[in-house]
Enzyme design. Structure first.
Site, mmCIF file in Angstrom:
data_model
loop_
_atom_site.group_PDB
_atom_site.id
_atom_site.type_symbol
_atom_site.label_atom_id
_atom_site.label_comp_id
_atom_site.label_asym_id
_atom_site.label_seq_id
_atom_site.Cartn_x
_atom_site.Cartn_y
_atom_site.Cartn_z
ATOM 1 N N GLU A 178 0.811 -1.212 0.000
ATOM 2 C CA GLU A 178 0.000 0.000 0.000
ATOM 3 C C GLU A 178 0.850 1.270 0.000
ATOM 4 O OE1 GLU A 178 0.353 -1.352 4.332
ATOM 5 O OE2 GLU A 178 0.238 -2.228 2.320
ATOM 6 N N CYS A 283 16.556 -6.593 1.781
ATOM 7 C CA CYS A 283 16.870 -7.700 2.672
ATOM 8 C C CYS A 283 18.266 -8.255 2.418
ATOM 9 C CB CYS A 283 15.821 -8.795 2.567
ATOM 10 S SG CYS A 283 15.672 -9.524 0.931
ATOM 11 N N GLU A 384 16.909 -5.530 12.878
ATOM 12 C CA GLU A 384 16.924 -5.058 11.493
ATOM 13 C C GLU A 384 16.520 -3.583 11.454
ATOM 14 O OE1 GLU A 384 15.486 -6.750 7.203
ATOM 15 O OE2 GLU A 384 13.955 -6.660 8.760
#
Length: 484
Positions: A178, A283, A384
């Protein structure tokens, strides 16, 4: 650009969502709204899935080579719209235009790989498994599959899955992020021009409600996901509860080791790209930089100097190497991690806070940031961050690096810079991550090799693209035959 309202693509038509809840799509370099996206609901998902269910029987009966021909035409159409797709991607996501071009190229390469279906989908057979008895294995499509896509690679990641699902005879529902729906909107305009049969490929915009509707829908056979580890685990658990196939790729804490014998001059461009490309929002980005043994001080000085030479700005500027992060909320998240690193005692040797780009006062920029003397227990070494923040952890030996890699609670990728084959073998043999780079800072497999880590970076057993992806989108049927 004028404000656009995104639509869904269902049964070969552009349709409005049934929701009255909408989100904002921004140009992250300008900090301005450029589109509005519906936060769809279960009714939208039901419409798309029903279209896919209805389309499945005829699409399944279409010969594999005939299905592949749609992809051949789609590949040519994407080549014609290559630059336009890349520009839309940069405008809504922020990455440098060359990075967007590389992403679109990887998207197209997956289409090319998928056209090998007539080889990759074949089964096998054996005569006389017993006297007068033969046995064969067939790979068959299963029905409707879905993809829940991330914001960091809005063009490429859905195409780790979509072309393989289609070419093996399944139908498909895609939920783009989105935050960046415009790229797939442009891609689906091309799909519409190519003219797939109605209902074969569908797109539904939305957020959490659409995700949950996909996970709960009884007519969806499997789900592909790429995103954060908490969400990947949630999707894996829900698919298990509802009996769906699932490939759910999670987060990362990638470590890049630089050995004393590394060719630093040759490797520096890829090191910089590893840590700061896409503003660290991938990633496979480097997160922890670990120089090994003597010479660490000199290496760190060179790394900082190369980082400072990098131009940061609007990704549409051809000279820019790093753009903004995707949103104001993510900018604040990354800045909070920098503050956490300072509070925990790491040495902030390059400060990306209060970073500004001339002419872009409202952009979501975070400057390249480097911490030195980070310890493995610090938050910035464990969690992360997904931004242009480097944590330097110095190591005495390669074994120390491997220990560091295997204790981060992630296992996506790790990289080593060295000319020593023994060191490479040690890393390959002992390190847990599923992707290893050697003198390459971004261990990104091509479409014909599988993409995915292990541990908390991967939930499921079949990874993205590669040969194995054809197994995910087909079921095996064994036939044992005897005739009298």
């Amino acid at each position: 650009m004028s404000i656009r309202v995104m639509q869904n693509y269902i049964n070969g038509d552009w349709v409005d969502s049934t929701t009255d809840v909408f989100g904002t799509v921004s140009n992250p370099a300008l900090g301005e709204q450029i589109a509005s996206v519906p936060y769809g609901n279960a009714q939208d998902v039901n419409m798309a899935v029903q279209a896919a269910v209805d389309a499945f029987p005829e699409w399944r009966e279409t010969p594999p080579l005939a299905r592949a021909r749609y992809l051949f035409r789609l590949k040519d159409a994407f080549e014609e719209e290559f630059e336009e797709i890349a520009r839309v991607l940069t405008i809504e996501q922020g990455k440098a235009i060359d990075e967007s071009r590389g992403e679109v190229r990887r998207m197209i390469e997956n289409i090319e790989h998928a056209t090998g279906v007539t080889t990759m989908m074949t089964g096998y057979c054996l005569e006389d498994i017993a006297q007068g008895v033969d046995s064969s294995l067939y790979r068959q499509p299963m029905g409707v599959f879905a993809c829940i896509a991330p914001y960091n690679f809005p063009a490429m990641v859905p195409w780790w899955f979509l072309p393989y699902a289609l070419v093996t005879g399944n139908t498909f529902v895609l939920k783009p992020s989105e935050q960046v729906p415009m790229t797939q909107n442009r891609i689906f305009e091309v799909i519409d021009d190519v003219g797939f049969p109605e209902g074969v490929v569908n797109m539904v915009n939305g957020s959490r409600d659409v995700v949950n509707a996909i996970l709960e829908h009884e007519d969806i056979e499997g789900v592909s996901f790429v995103g954060s580890t908490p969400t990947a685990k949630y999707i894996y658990e829900r698919c298990g509860a509802t009996g769906k196939r699932v490939q759910s790729l999670g987060g990362a804490k990638n470590i890049v080791a630089v050995m004393p014998d590394a060719d630093v001059q040759a490797g520096m461009p890829s090191l910089i790209t590893s840590f700061f490309g896409c503003a660290g929002q991938r990633c496979l980005s480097g997160s922890i930089l670990s120089p090994v043994g003597e010479g660490a001080d000199a290496f760190v000085d060179k790394f900082v100097a190369a980082t400072k030479a990098m131009k940061v700005g609007d990704g549409l500027d051809e000279s820019v190497a790093m753009g903004p992060v995707v949103s104001k909320a993510h900018q604040e998240r990354v800045l909070a991690y920098i503050e956490k690193g300072v509070a925990e005692g790491a040495d902030l040797i390059l400060d990306g806070r209060n970073f500004s780009v001339a002419g872009y006062p409202d952009g979501f920029f975070v400057g390249p940031t480097i911490f030195d003397n980070v310890t493995p227990d610090m938050t910035i070494a464990r969690e992360e961050i997904f931004g242009p923040v480097v944590s330097i952890i110095r190591s005495e030996t390669l074994d120390d690096v491997i220990q560091l890699v295997n204790t981060r609670n992630f296992a996506n990728a790790a990289c080593i810079y060295t000319q020593n084959a023994k060191a490479v073998r040690e890393m390959r043999y002992k390190a847990a991550p599923g992707m290893i780079g050697v003198n390459i800072g971004i261990a990104a497999p091509m479409s014909f090799f599988p993409f995915g880590g292990s541990g908390n970076s991967m939930f499921g057993d079949i990874k993205g693209h590669g040969r194995e992806i054809f197994q995910f989108f087909t079921d095996t049927k064994v036939v044992i035959e005897r005739y009298f």
